[in-house]
Every structure is written in structure tokens, then in C-alpha cells.
Design a protein around this motif. Structure first.
Motif, PDB file in Angstrom:
ATOM      1  N   LEU A 352       0.853  -1.179   0.000  1.00  0.00           N
ATOM      2  CA  LEU A 352       0.000   0.000   0.000  1.00  0.00           C
ATOM      3  C   LEU A 352       0.894   1.236   0.000  1.00  0.00           C
ATOM      4  N   ASP A 353       0.746   2.083  -1.009  1.00  0.00           N
ATOM      5  CA  ASP A 353       1.558   3.304  -1.134  1.00  0.00           C
ATOM      6  C   ASP A 353       0.652   4.532  -1.042  1.00  0.00           C
ATOM      7  N   ILE A 354       1.046   5.497  -0.222  1.00  0.00           N
ATOM      8  CA  ILE A 354       0.325   6.772  -0.100  1.00  0.00           C
ATOM      9  C   ILE A 354       1.333   7.895  -0.327  1.00  0.00           C
ATOM     10  N   ARG A 355       1.061   8.753  -1.301  1.00  0.00           N
ATOM     11  CA  ARG A 355       1.995   9.818  -1.662  1.00  0.00           C
ATOM     12  C   ARG A 355       1.262  11.160  -1.664  1.00  0.00           C
ATOM     13  N   ASP A 356       1.969  12.217  -1.258  1.00  0.00           N
ATOM     14  CA  ASP A 356       1.435  13.567  -1.387  1.00  0.00           C
ATOM     15  C   ASP A 356       2.565  14.515  -1.753  1.00  0.00           C
ATOM     16  N   ASP A 357       2.208  15.671  -2.321  1.00  0.00           N
ATOM     17  CA  ASP A 357       3.206  16.661  -2.730  1.00  0.00           C
ATOM     18  C   ASP A 357       3.220  17.849  -1.762  1.00  0.00           C
ATOM     19  N   GLY A 358       2.966  17.557  -0.487  1.00  0.00           N
ATOM     20  CA  GLY A 358       2.846  18.625   0.499  1.00  0.00           C
ATOM     21  C   GLY A 358       4.176  19.123   1.028  1.00  0.00           C
ATOM     22  N   GLY A 400       7.306  16.779  -0.137  1.00  0.00           N
ATOM     23  CA  GLY A 400       6.211  15.830   0.017  1.00  0.00           C
ATOM     24  C   GLY A 400       6.591  14.626   0.855  1.00  0.00           C
ATOM     25  N   THR A 401       5.665  13.655   0.915  1.00  0.00           N
ATOM     26  CA  THR A 401       5.835  12.469   1.763  1.00  0.00           C
ATOM     27  C   THR A 401       5.331  11.240   1.014  1.00  0.00           C
ATOM     28  N   ALA A 402       6.048  10.118   1.195  1.00  0.00           N
ATOM     29  CA  ALA A 402       5.630   8.835   0.619  1.00  0.00           C
ATOM     30  C   ALA A 402       5.677   7.777   1.706  1.00  0.00           C
ATOM     31  N   LEU A 403       4.561   7.080   1.916  1.00  0.00           N
ATOM     32  CA  LEU A 403       4.476   5.987   2.876  1.00  0.00           C
ATOM     33  C   LEU A 403       4.230   4.694   2.116  1.00  0.00           C
ATOM     34  N   SER A 404       4.884   3.611   2.546  1.00  0.00           N
ATOM     35  CA  SER A 404       4.691   2.318   1.910  1.00  0.00           C
ATOM     36  C   SER A 404       4.541   1.247   2.986  1.00  0.00           C
ATOM     37  N   ALA A 405       3.382   0.587   2.989  1.00  0.00           N
ATOM     38  CA  ALA A 405       3.122  -0.499   3.927  1.00  0.00           C
ATOM     39  C   ALA A 405       3.141  -1.824   3.176  1.00  0.00           C
ATOM     40  N   ARG A 406       3.930  -2.780   3.663  1.00  0.00           N
ATOM     41  CA  ARG A 406       4.033  -4.103   3.046  1.00  0.00           C
ATOM     42  C   ARG A 406       3.574  -5.140   4.071  1.00  0.00           C
ATOM     43  N   VAL A 407       2.570  -5.923   3.720  1.00  0.00           N
ATOM     44  CA  VAL A 407       2.026  -6.926   4.633  1.00  0.00           C
ATOM     45  C   VAL A 407       1.844  -8.238   3.876  1.00  0.00           C
ATOM     46  N   PRO A 408       1.848  -9.383   4.577  1.00  0.00           N
ATOM     47  CA  PRO A 408       1.616 -10.669   3.911  1.00  0.00           C
ATOM     48  C   PRO A 408       0.210 -10.730   3.320  1.00  0.00           C
ATOM     49  N   LEU A 409       0.074 -11.387   2.196  1.00  0.00           N
ATOM     50  CA  LEU A 409      -1.240 -11.574   1.571  1.00  0.00           C
ATOM     51  C   LEU A 409      -1.890 -12.797   2.213  1.00  0.00           C
ATOM     52  N   VAL A 410      -2.679 -12.556   3.230  1.00  0.00           N
ATOM     53  CA  VAL A 410      -3.404 -13.628   3.927  1.00  0.00           C
ATOM     54  C   VAL A 410      -4.837 -13.624   3.427  1.00  0.00           C
ATOM     55  N   ARG A 411      -5.246 -14.713   2.817  1.00  0.00           N
ATOM     56  CA  ARG A 411      -6.566 -14.766   2.192  1.00  0.00           C
ATOM     57  C   ARG A 411      -7.667 -14.952   3.223  1.00  0.00           C
ATOM     58  N   HIS A 412      -8.891 -14.656   2.812  1.00  0.00           N
ATOM     59  CA  HIS A 412     -10.037 -14.666   3.727  1.00  0.00           C
ATOM     60  C   HIS A 412     -10.281 -16.034   4.328  1.00  0.00           C
ATOM     61  N   ASP A 413     -10.009 -17.109   3.580  1.00  0.00           N
ATOM     62  CA  ASP A 413     -10.319 -18.457   4.066  1.00  0.00           C
ATOM     63  C   ASP A 413      -9.166 -19.072   4.849  1.00  0.00           C
ATOM     64  N   SER A 414      -8.117 -18.257   5.177  1.00  0.00           N
ATOM     65  CA  SER A 414      -6.967 -18.813   5.905  1.00  0.00           C
ATOM     66  C   SER A 414      -7.317 -18.996   7.378  1.00  0.00           C
TER      67      SER A 414
END
Length: 414
Positions: A352-358, A400-414
Motif C-alpha cells: 500500500l503506497d500513499i503519496r502527497d506533494d505537500g 512531500g511524503t511517501a508511505l509504503s506499507a508491506r504486509v503478507p497476503l493472507v486470504r479470507h479463508d486462511s
């Protein structure tokens, strides 16, 4: 309980311990700035005597805290006596100057740890009486207009604290249910599945503390400021002989009260990720980004890359909360002209990446800001780490600022 959870709980207890001192200090400064220098000596002597008694009471209560200032209390007779003696002092001080209602508001913070169940609501209502009286323009209350405004504000304050109290009870109930779920999972799952479930349960439990901190920030940034504006408007009503001007300022105070009530309802509504009840994560993020852009007037874009999959509810809720917090920070601090959010599905990982030019900020200053009571980056990083993820931040002043969140892809039926 993880180290992060322990630290959050410790900070919350410090807030309970030192909050009354801070509110008393704010009250004293505001009262001195607005005090009438020509008031009779008896009033000044009474005020200083009551203030000395309030300080002595706080020091006594601080010295009786079991296990140090960061140890949580439980309701007791001593706590009940402390609460109502403090209420009496706050009432007397607020009678002399309405700004001492800030000190009276301490009753909202620690009623749960000082008063037993049968006295809890009475204590909260008593505190609401003082706060509403101050918001009306100070005591004694006189005239039909003042009594009407007092009744409206008392109802508003009572409804607000009742809503917060009910949320607290719901949090306790959910915590108990989660504890039972943890025990069942440890008995039923093998070693790898149990470890995976433990990460998700820890994230769920820690959400209670995170929502406390977020709600505290919401109250500080919206509701508390609105109440301060109400006091200022009604102070003018008390001091003006012009009925037309008084009516105008009463109207402004009522408008501020309605706005604060709306903010309170919005904060309560946002306690649970209701956006995920009927939509998947991509749809929920798209709506969240679009609504934020409409509310702030800042162009905001949302993009999905890769093949979208239905994620486990804790993973989806974590990513949604990170986006909400990042957008909130961008609205408050970044002064951006454009914001972009990208959700990427990459095999066994979600990014998940969130970027702004602030305006950006100095990353080296973040620890100092967090120690001063920040609610943003630390909370987002803690959310990601609780589900075995990570959060990285890139920012420079003016770039500006850039945030990057990396998480495991855990599916709904896990």
C-alpha cells in the motif's frame, strides 16, 4: 501483550495520571488572562485558597497511586472521595471563573478508575453540569436564554459522555470475547497455524488501544476546540447589554454545539471499519479516498495493480486504518495539492503506497514529535508490524511524503 501494546497502555495511564495537572494548569492560565484586575480582594483570596487546595488534593492522590504513577487504579472508597472533593473544588473555582471548567473536565477522564459502578454515571453527570455551566457563560446562571442554553449544553455533554462510556463497555466485552477466541485457537490449530492466528489476534486486541489514541486525538482536534469556541461566544453574551448582539452570539454558540455534536458522532462512527462490511478492500479504499478528496477539496486518486483477492478481515482492516490515518495526517499537516493511493497485489504480499506533494518533514524529528504525544506514524507502523508487515516513510521538507506499507497476503479463508 506485546511491547508495543505495553507502551501504548503505559502512555494511556500516564495520560490519566498527569491529565488533571495539565487541565488545572490550562485553567489557571486562562483564568489569569481573563480575570478582572479590579475584583474585590475576597474573590482573589478565595480563588488562590481553592487553587492551593486543588493542587494539594492532586499531590495527595498522586502519592497514593499503587506501584508508581503508571499503574492502573481500581475503583475504591478513597477514589470516590477524591473524585467528589475534586468536583466540589472545580465547581467553586468555576463559579469564580468559567475557564476552570477545563479542570472539571478531568472527571470525564478517570471516572472509570475512581468510581464504582453505581456512582460512575452520577460522577460523569456532575462533571457535565460544571462544564455546561461554564459553556453557558459562567455561574450563577440567570435569565431564560441562559437557562435554555444551559439545558441544551447539559444534554449534549451528558449524551457525549454516555456514548463514550458505552463504547468503553463494548471494548471490554470485545476484549473478553477475543480472549476466549485465543484460547480456542491455541487448542485447535497446529504450530504454524497457531502462530499465524496469534499475529492476527494480537492485531485485533491492539486495535482497542489504537482506537483510544485516535479518539483522544479526534476529541482534542475537533470537539475540545468547538467547546472552547462556545465558551468564548457565550462569554460575550454575558458581557454585552445589546440584546441583538447577545442573540447573534447565542446563535453562533448553538451552531458550534451542533458542529461539535456532528464531530462526536463521526468519531464514534469511525471506531469500527464499517466500510468493509459490504465492500472488499479495493472498493472501501476507493470510497475512502474519494470522500476524503471531496471533504478537503484536494484531488486524490486511487489505483489498484495486480489481481485483487479477498483478504483476511484483519489484514484488510489494518490497511484501511493505515490509509485513513495517512489521509488524516495529510489533511492536518501536509497542505498538499495532490494525493495518490496505490494498492498492489504481488503474489504473497500486498503493498500500500500513499503519496502527497505537500510540505514534507524531517524524518529525524519524528521521534521527538512522537514523544511529545503524536498519534500518526508510530500507530501506522505498529498496525503493520502486528500482522508481520512493515511501514517505510520517505519525506523531506518541501518535497512531500511517501508511505509504503508491506504486509503478507493472507486470504479470507486462511
Amino acid at each position: 501483550m506485546s511491547a508495543v501494546d505495553t507502551q501504548i497502555e503505559r502512555r494511556w495511564e500516564q495520560f490519566h495520571t498527569w491529565g488533571p495537572y495539565g487541565l488545572l494548569g490550562v485553567s489557571v492560565v486562562a483564568a489569569l488572562v481573563t480575570a478582572d484586575p479590579h475584583a474585590d480582594a475576597a474573590k482573589w483570596y478565595s480563588g488562590w485558597a481553592l487553587l492551593g487546595a486543588a493542587v494539594a488534593l492532586q499531590l495527595w492522590w498522586h502519592s497514593t497511586r499503587p506501584g508508581g504513577p503508571d499503574r492502573r487504579r481500581t475503583p475504591s472508597r478513597a477514589g470516590t472521595a477524591y473524585y467528589f472533593v475534586r468536583w466540589a473544588l472545580a465547581f467553586a473555582l468555576t463559579w469564580l471563573n468559567p475557564f476552570f471548567a477545563f479542570y472539571a473536565a478531568a472527571g470525564y477522564m478517570d471516572a472509570d478508575e475512581t468510581l464504582p459502578g453505581r456512582w460512575h454515571r452520577l460522577g460523569l453527570f456532575a462533571s457535565a453540569v460544571i462544564v455546561a455551566g461554564a459553556q453557558t457563560g459562567g455561574m450563577p446562571i440567570g435569565g431564560v436564554v441562559q437557562w435554555t442554553v444551559f439545558a441544551v449544553l447539559l444534554a449534549f455533554n451528558s449524551a457525549l459522555q454516555m456514548a463514550v462510556g458505552r463504547l468503553t463497555e463494548q471494548e471490554k466485552q470485545r476484549t473478553a470475547e477475543r480472549t476466549e477466541t485465543i484460547a480456542a485457537l491455541r487448542q485447535a490449530l497446529d504450530e504454524n497455524a497457531a502462530l499465524h492466528a496469534q499475529l492476527l489476534v494480537q492485531a485485533r486486541e491492539a486495535g482497542v488501544a489504537d482506537e483510544r489514541r485516535r479518539l483522544a486525538a479526534e476529541i482534542h482536534d475537533t470537539i475540545a476546540q468547538g467547546l472552547a469556541g462556545i465558551i468564548a461566544q457565550l462569554q460575550v453574551v454575558i458581557n454585552t447589554p445589546d440584546p441583538a448582539m447577545a442573540e447573534d452570539h447565542v446563535g453562533r454558540a448553538l451552531a458550534l454545539a451542533r458542529h461539535s455534536l456532528g464531530e462526536a458522532r463521526r468519531s464514534v462512527h469511525n471506531l469500527a471499519p464499517v466500510a468493509l462490511e459490504h465492500d472488499g478492500l479495493p472498493e472501501a479504499l476507493k470510497k475512502t479516498v474519494a470522500e476524503w478528496g471531496q471533504r478537503t477539496g484536494v484531488p486524490a486518486e486511487f489505483t489498484v495493480t495486480g489481481t485483487a483477492e479477498q483478504l483476511h478481515e484483519e489484514v484488510a482492516a489494518t490497511l484501511l486504518r493505515i490509509v485513513q490515518e495517512a489521509l488524516s495526517n495529510a489533511a492536518r499537516h501536509a497542505y498538499a495539492s495532490r494525493v495518490g493511493v496505490t494498492l498492489s497485489y504481488l503474489g504473497e504480499e500486498v503493498i500500500l503506497d500513499i503519496r502527497d506533494d505537500g510540505t514534507g518533514f524531517d524524518l529525524l524529528a519524528v521521534p521527538a514529535r512522537s514523544r511529545a504525544g503524536g498519534f500518526g506514524l508510530d500507530g501506522m507502523r505498529a498496525r503493520a508490524e502486528r500482522i508481520a508487515g512493515s511501514l517505510t516513510v520517505e519525506s523531506e521538507p518541501g518535497l512531500g511524503t511517501a508511505l509504503s506499507a508491506r504486509v503478507p497476503l493472507v486470504r479470507h479463508d486462511s
